[in-house]
Design a protein around this motif. Sequence first.
Motif, PDB file in Angstrom:
ATOM      1  N   ALA A   1      80.442 -15.657  44.804  1.00 55.03           N
ATOM      2  CA  ALA A   1      81.010 -14.584  45.641  1.00 55.03           C
ATOM      3  C   ALA A   1      82.256 -14.014  44.986  1.00 55.03           C
ATOM      4  O   ALA A   1      82.417 -12.793  44.872  1.00 55.03           O
ATOM      5  CB  ALA A   1      81.354 -15.125  47.031  1.00 55.03           C
ATOM      6  N   GLU A   2      83.136 -14.898  44.516  1.00 51.35           N
ATOM      7  CA  GLU A   2      84.389 -14.425  43.921  1.00 51.35           C
ATOM      8  C   GLU A   2      84.113 -13.675  42.612  1.00 51.35           C
ATOM      9  O   GLU A   2      84.727 -12.640  42.349  1.00 51.35           O
ATOM     10  CB  GLU A   2      85.349 -15.596  43.685  1.00 51.35           C
TER      11      GLU A   2
ATOM     12  N   ASN B   1      82.411 -10.293  43.578  1.00 52.99           N
ATOM     13  CA  ASN B   1      83.355  -9.386  44.251  1.00 52.99           C
ATOM     14  C   ASN B   1      84.397  -8.839  43.276  1.00 52.99           C
ATOM     15  O   ASN B   1      84.844  -7.701  43.420  1.00 52.99           O
ATOM     16  CB  ASN B   1      84.035 -10.075  45.446  1.00 52.99           C
TER      17      ASN B   1
ATOM     18  N   PHE C   1      80.763 -19.341  56.005  1.00 52.26           N
ATOM     19  CA  PHE C   1      81.208 -18.872  54.690  1.00 52.26           C
ATOM     20  C   PHE C   1      82.436 -17.982  54.802  1.00 52.26           C
ATOM     21  O   PHE C   1      82.456 -17.019  55.567  1.00 52.26           O
ATOM     22  CB  PHE C   1      80.076 -18.107  53.986  1.00 52.26           C
TER      23      PHE C   1
ATOM     24  N   ARG D   1      79.480 -15.103  58.569  1.00 52.51           N
ATOM     25  CA  ARG D   1      80.191 -14.869  57.307  1.00 52.51           C
ATOM     26  C   ARG D   1      81.440 -14.029  57.533  1.00 52.51           C
ATOM     27  O   ARG D   1      81.371 -12.940  58.097  1.00 52.51           O
ATOM     28  CB  ARG D   1      79.277 -14.145  56.302  1.00 52.51           C
TER      29      ARG D   1
ATOM     30  N   ARG E   1      76.629  -9.723  49.266  1.00 53.15           N
ATOM     31  CA  ARG E   1      76.295 -10.618  50.379  1.00 53.15           C
ATOM     32  C   ARG E   1      74.797 -10.947  50.383  1.00 53.15           C
ATOM     33  O   ARG E   1      74.403 -12.110  50.520  1.00 53.15           O
ATOM     34  CB  ARG E   1      76.712  -9.986  51.710  1.00 53.15           C
TER      35      ARG E   1
ATOM     36  N   GLY F   1      88.059 -12.674  53.139  1.00 51.84           N
ATOM     37  CA  GLY F   1      88.127 -13.178  54.513  1.00 51.84           C
ATOM     38  C   GLY F   1      89.392 -13.987  54.732  1.00 51.84           C
ATOM     39  O   GLY F   1      90.082 -13.850  55.755  1.00 51.84           O
TER      40      GLY F   1
ATOM     41  N   SER G   1      85.881  -8.032  56.216  1.00 50.38           N
ATOM     42  CA  SER G   1      87.282  -8.469  56.316  1.00 50.38           C
ATOM     43  C   SER G   1      88.216  -7.402  56.908  1.00 50.38           C
ATOM     44  O   SER G   1      89.090  -7.729  57.716  1.00 50.38           O
ATOM     45  CB  SER G   1      87.792  -8.945  54.958  1.00 50.38           C
TER      46      SER G   1
ATOM     47  N   ASP H   1      83.624 -12.345  55.212  1.00 44.95           N
ATOM     48  CA  ASP H   1      83.657 -12.043  53.781  1.00 44.95           C
ATOM     49  C   ASP H   1      84.133 -10.620  53.530  1.00 44.95           C
ATOM     50  O   ASP H   1      84.602  -9.933  54.442  1.00 44.95           O
ATOM     51  CB  ASP H   1      82.261 -12.282  53.175  1.00 44.95           C
TER      52      ASP H   1
ATOM     53  N   ARG I   1      79.697  -4.473  48.309  1.00 51.16           N
ATOM     54  CA  ARG I   1      79.976  -5.676  49.105  1.00 51.16           C
ATOM     55  C   ARG I   1      78.715  -6.184  49.800  1.00 51.16           C
ATOM     56  O   ARG I   1      78.472  -7.376  49.858  1.00 51.16           O
ATOM     57  CB  ARG I   1      81.073  -5.373  50.117  1.00 51.16           C
TER      58      ARG I   1
ATOM     59  N   ASP J   1      85.189 -16.045  52.148  1.00 50.85           N
ATOM     60  CA  ASP J   1      85.569 -15.779  50.756  1.00 50.85           C
ATOM     61  C   ASP J   1      87.052 -15.393  50.704  1.00 50.85           C
ATOM     62  O   ASP J   1      87.755 -15.429  51.728  1.00 50.85           O
ATOM     63  CB  ASP J   1      84.652 -14.734  50.110  1.00 50.85           C
TER      64      ASP J   1
END
Lengths: 132, 114
Positions: A39-40, A43, B53, B20, A11, B58, B26, B22, A7, B55
């Motif tokens: 990001a998606e 991840n 930001f 962020r 980032r 988050g 989270s 994210d 993660r 995601d």
Amino acid sequence: MRVAATRQGVRRALVRIVAELRRTGVNEAHYGTVEIVLAEAMNNVVEHAYSDRTGGEIRLLVAHGPEGTLLQLRDRGAPLDWVGEQPYGRPPHPETLPEGGFGWPLIRLLSENCHYQRRNGENCLSITISLS
Amino acid sequence: MQLTTRQIGNTLIIRVAERRLDAVVSIRFKEQMREATADGPPRVILDLGNVTFLDSSGLGAVVGVHKLLGPARRLELAGITPNVGKVLQLTRMDSIFTIHRHIADAICSHDGAA
């Protein structure tokens, strides 16, 4: 670019890529979109492809041109359950108060094209994002 | 993960100090929100003005906090920056939250909040 499939690694890569895109003078809406999609996609690799092991890596290519941005992600984790063009998937219904399942729908809604293939034990996901 | 809280009348305002929200933060975010909102007033406003930001992790955590509050309390959002707004809108999760442009609007919009 090699990204540690964690993660934190995701980032750090995003922050760096967005800074680079910003320097090209591309508008904020576009690099914002690239940041969400990337990001998606990354991840997903961290949480699914490499869910059973640590030390994985994502090899990432970002090419920006006048028409938009091309992203290519390669990893050696578990395969996806589809090949070719990304299948249509609806975002989860808001009233069910979903806490996940947003990733692939976001990629689909924000990209022009998303294509996946598995070759020689490697996942390769290519995504194009048009300049709005 | 840093949150700052203040209470105005029956409203608890929680500001996310991070840029962020994210996958990195989270889970911690959800835990800290659980602590920050325990035994608090019925109305909770999450001020995302610093957050540039968000995601899907988050977003899932924000929805999780909304569920933690239960039916008698509600979570509202304020200070949505453009890229956060894009994620809320595309996932249609903007339909389940009351969203205020600025935290000041959120406070003023509520009778007896002062």
